[in-house]
Structure formats: C-alpha cells, structure tokens
Design a protein around this motif. Sequence first.
Motif, mmCIF file in Angstrom:
data_model
loop_
_atom_site.group_PDB
_atom_site.id
_atom_site.type_symbol
_atom_site.label_atom_id
_atom_site.label_comp_id
_atom_site.label_asym_id
_atom_site.label_seq_id
_atom_site.Cartn_x
_atom_site.Cartn_y
_atom_site.Cartn_z
ATOM 1 N N UNK A 173 0.644 -1.143 -0.226
ATOM 2 C CA UNK A 173 -0.171 -0.219 0.210
ATOM 3 C C UNK A 173 0.381 1.217 -0.209
ATOM 4 N N UNK A 174 0.242 2.149 -0.748
ATOM 5 C CA UNK A 174 1.184 3.685 -0.838
ATOM 6 C C UNK A 174 0.159 4.668 -0.394
ATOM 7 N N UNK A 175 1.264 5.233 0.453
ATOM 8 C CA UNK A 175 0.794 6.262 1.558
ATOM 9 C C UNK A 175 1.299 7.383 1.289
ATOM 10 N N UNK A 176 0.490 8.427 0.232
ATOM 11 C CA UNK A 176 1.127 10.091 0.217
ATOM 12 C C UNK A 176 1.148 10.651 1.011
ATOM 13 N N UNK A 177 1.616 11.636 1.691
ATOM 14 C CA UNK A 177 1.862 12.299 3.032
ATOM 15 C C UNK A 177 2.022 13.611 2.094
ATOM 16 N N UNK A 178 1.936 14.861 2.055
ATOM 17 C CA UNK A 178 2.031 16.229 1.863
ATOM 18 C C UNK A 178 2.592 17.278 2.075
ATOM 19 N N UNK A 179 3.119 17.885 2.434
ATOM 20 C CA UNK A 179 3.567 19.155 3.033
ATOM 21 C C UNK A 179 4.600 19.996 2.434
ATOM 22 N N UNK A 190 -7.008 27.073 -1.963
ATOM 23 C CA UNK A 190 -7.052 25.527 -2.161
ATOM 24 C C UNK A 190 -6.741 24.361 -0.924
ATOM 25 N N UNK A 191 -7.025 23.374 -0.960
ATOM 26 C CA UNK A 191 -5.863 22.971 -0.596
ATOM 27 C C UNK A 191 -5.788 21.420 -1.768
ATOM 28 N N UNK A 192 -4.347 21.584 -1.118
ATOM 29 C CA UNK A 192 -3.690 20.684 -2.720
ATOM 30 C C UNK A 192 -3.428 18.986 -1.864
ATOM 31 N N UNK A 193 -3.837 18.127 -2.701
ATOM 32 C CA UNK A 193 -3.506 16.448 -2.803
ATOM 33 C C UNK A 193 -2.770 16.286 -3.570
ATOM 34 N N UNK A 194 -1.650 15.257 -2.770
ATOM 35 C CA UNK A 194 -1.367 14.597 -4.330
ATOM 36 C C UNK A 194 -2.257 13.278 -3.887
ATOM 37 N N UNK A 195 -1.518 12.313 -4.472
ATOM 38 C CA UNK A 195 -1.982 11.276 -5.590
ATOM 39 C C UNK A 195 -1.341 9.927 -5.777
ATOM 40 N N UNK A 196 -1.977 8.390 -6.363
ATOM 41 C CA UNK A 196 -1.309 8.401 -7.254
ATOM 42 C C UNK A 196 -2.265 7.505 -7.907
ATOM 43 N N UNK A 197 -1.776 7.455 -9.426
ATOM 44 C CA UNK A 197 -3.141 6.537 -9.734
ATOM 45 C C UNK A 197 -2.078 6.127 -10.862
ATOM 46 N N UNK A 198 -2.903 5.703 -11.911
ATOM 47 C CA UNK A 198 -2.362 4.875 -13.233
ATOM 48 C C UNK A 198 -2.583 5.871 -14.523
#
Length: 123
Positions: A1-7, A92-100
């Motif tokens: 499982x991959x857990x992205x964490x933004x900062x 805004x709130x900025x998110x990072x994610x992992x996808x195909x």
Amino acid sequence: QVRPVESGGGLVQDGGSLRLSCAASGRPSGDYVIGWSRQAPGKTREFVGAITDSGDRTYYADSVKGRFTVSRDGSNNIWYLQMNSLKREDTAVYYCGVGAASYYDLLSLYDYWGQGTQVTVSS
C-alpha cells in the motif's frame, strides 16, 4: 500500500511562490503517475498536474500551465509541486495521489490520496 503525505503548504502573498512536497511510503507497481489536485471552498476537486514514475512526462491543467511545475526525486520517493506567480484563485487544499498513468487527470480513478495541505494566497 502506498501512502502519500503532503507538506509545504502555507500562507503566501499574491505573486509569490511555494513548493509542496509529497512523500510516499512504498513504491507503486506498473506505469503510474504522481498527481496533484486541489479543492477550493465550495468547489469540486480539480486536477492540477502530474508526472510519470520515470519523470519523462508531465501534465498540467490549463489554469496552472506556465506557473506550476511538477518534479520528482526518484531516489527518495519524493515529488514536488513548485508553484510560482500564485494568485488568490489558487487558494485551496492541495492533494497528491498515485494513479495509473493512463488516467492521470481522472481523479476518481486514483488509487491513493494524501490528506492534503492548505495553500492560502492573500492580496
């Protein structure tokens, strides 16, 4: 499982710059992208930018093209969103994610998202 964490979020003045970081525990398999999205109050989440795992391709929303840059530090599993010439509408709130990689701008198809980091641009 991959857990992205933004900062790296915070308060910045109109026209200023900020760099967000995304650290991911674990390494995704297959062809993937690290993508960035944002959600402003009262608005739906929107795609901002993405970079392939190899770093050879980047993608941007028209609203940030020429101002934002996505990059990666592959050896440390850290990805960056450099934001220049910030505007109030970038708040805004900025998110990072992992996808195909094939669905880099389809946020609903991403596998993992971080908790987000707030960016506020003041006049």
